[in-house]
Motif scaffolding. Structure first.
Motif, PDB file in Angstrom:
ATOM      1  N   LEU A  99     -27.835 100.211 -24.748  1.00 50.77           N
ATOM      2  CA  LEU A  99     -27.555  98.780 -24.900  1.00 50.77           C
ATOM      3  C   LEU A  99     -28.809  97.998 -25.281  1.00 50.77           C
ATOM      4  O   LEU A  99     -29.074  96.917 -24.755  1.00 50.77           O
ATOM      5  N   LEU A 125     -27.780  92.942 -29.999  1.00 49.51           N
ATOM      6  CA  LEU A 125     -28.596  93.706 -29.044  1.00 49.51           C
ATOM      7  C   LEU A 125     -30.003  93.129 -28.959  1.00 49.51           C
ATOM      8  O   LEU A 125     -30.616  93.126 -27.880  1.00 49.51           O
ATOM      9  N   ARG A 140     -26.174  96.115 -18.571  1.00 49.97           N
ATOM     10  CA  ARG A 140     -26.636  97.415 -18.061  1.00 49.97           C
ATOM     11  C   ARG A 140     -26.554  97.452 -16.539  1.00 49.97           C
ATOM     12  O   ARG A 140     -26.115  98.455 -15.947  1.00 49.97           O
ATOM     13  N   PHE A 147     -27.608  91.789 -22.524  1.00 47.74           N
ATOM     14  CA  PHE A 147     -27.380  93.234 -22.433  1.00 47.74           C
ATOM     15  C   PHE A 147     -28.135  93.860 -21.261  1.00 47.74           C
ATOM     16  O   PHE A 147     -27.720  94.905 -20.748  1.00 47.74           O
ATOM     17  N   VAL A 190     -25.432 101.955 -30.073  1.00 49.95           N
ATOM     18  CA  VAL A 190     -25.467 101.211 -28.805  1.00 49.95           C
ATOM     19  C   VAL A 190     -25.738 102.158 -27.644  1.00 49.95           C
ATOM     20  O   VAL A 190     -26.568 101.882 -26.764  1.00 49.95           O
TER      21      VAL A 190
END
Length: 215
Positions: A188, A109, A120, A116, A183
């Motif tokens: 995220l 992450l 998204r 990420f 997460v």
């Protein structure tokens, strides 16, 4: 299926540096704007080249975006496979080692923030993405990471540490029970989750996982 890098490198020949800059620009715009707004014109503006230069290297801009997405997803999946290897190679304390795995599973992450950000965006606009792009993204990224984790869990089962009949299902449950809570709360990786809160979520998830698969 072709590798992500091969998808990108099958573009018409041209100055390698210029092509790499266009790929970098497409990745940046994809992370910032999402799939539907990452146009050839936006990529060209980010790269500082005319739009026809992008078209010269990548006549099909959608395939460029797919290549960027698959390349990014494969990198994250490879990182997660390495995490599983390093934490499940030698298991001395099953619960402690699974907790350590859960913490390490979150490392991408931070290490792959741009990836990420892309995820998204495309998760929000998934109904507008080509079906091929969604299928290949899932196969190259999340499903590949799950398969690699399943392979390690299968080994733990062969050692008698876990009672697993379906390793793929067990891997999916581990991901859902252990890292997924952090997460999701972090969106995220977009928002920080306090370390003590993350540790509690991971420890609770591991306890539930062990209860499910205790021999």
């Amino acid at each position: 299926m072709a590798t992500p890098l091969a998808t990108i490198e099958r573009a018409p020949s041209g100055p390698a540096g210029e092509r790499r800059e266009i790929v970098r620009a497409a990745r940046t715009v994809l992370a910032r704007e999402g799939w539907t707004r990452c146009t050839a014109e936006a990529t060209a503006a980010e790269a500082g080249v005319p739009a026809d230069t992008v078209a010269l290297h990548f006549p099909d801009h959608e395939q460029l975006l797919l290549g960027v997405l698959l390349d990014s997803s494969a990198s994250v999946a490879a990182a997660l496979a390495a995490v599983a290897d390093s934490h499940l190679e030698e298991v001395t304390d099953l619960e402690a080692d699974l907790i350590a795995l859960g913490r390490a599973w979150l490392a991408p992450l931070e290490a792959f923030r741009e990836h990420f950000a892309i995820v998204r965006h495309i998760s929000a606009e998934v109904t507008r993405l080509p079906t091929e792009a969604v299928d290949k993204w899932q196969a190259t990224g999340p499903r590949q990471a799950r398969r690699e984790l399943a392979r390690r869990l299968r080994r733990l089962a062969s050692m008698g540490l876990l009672d697993i009949s379906d390793a793929e299902q067990a891997a999916e449950r581990f991901i859902l029970l252990v890292p997924s809570g952090v997460v999701q709360r972090s969106f995220l990786g977009a928002l920080p989750v306090p370390r003590d809160e993350a540790d509690a979520l991971i420890a609770d998830g591991v306890a539930d996982f062990i209860r499910l698969y205790r021999p």
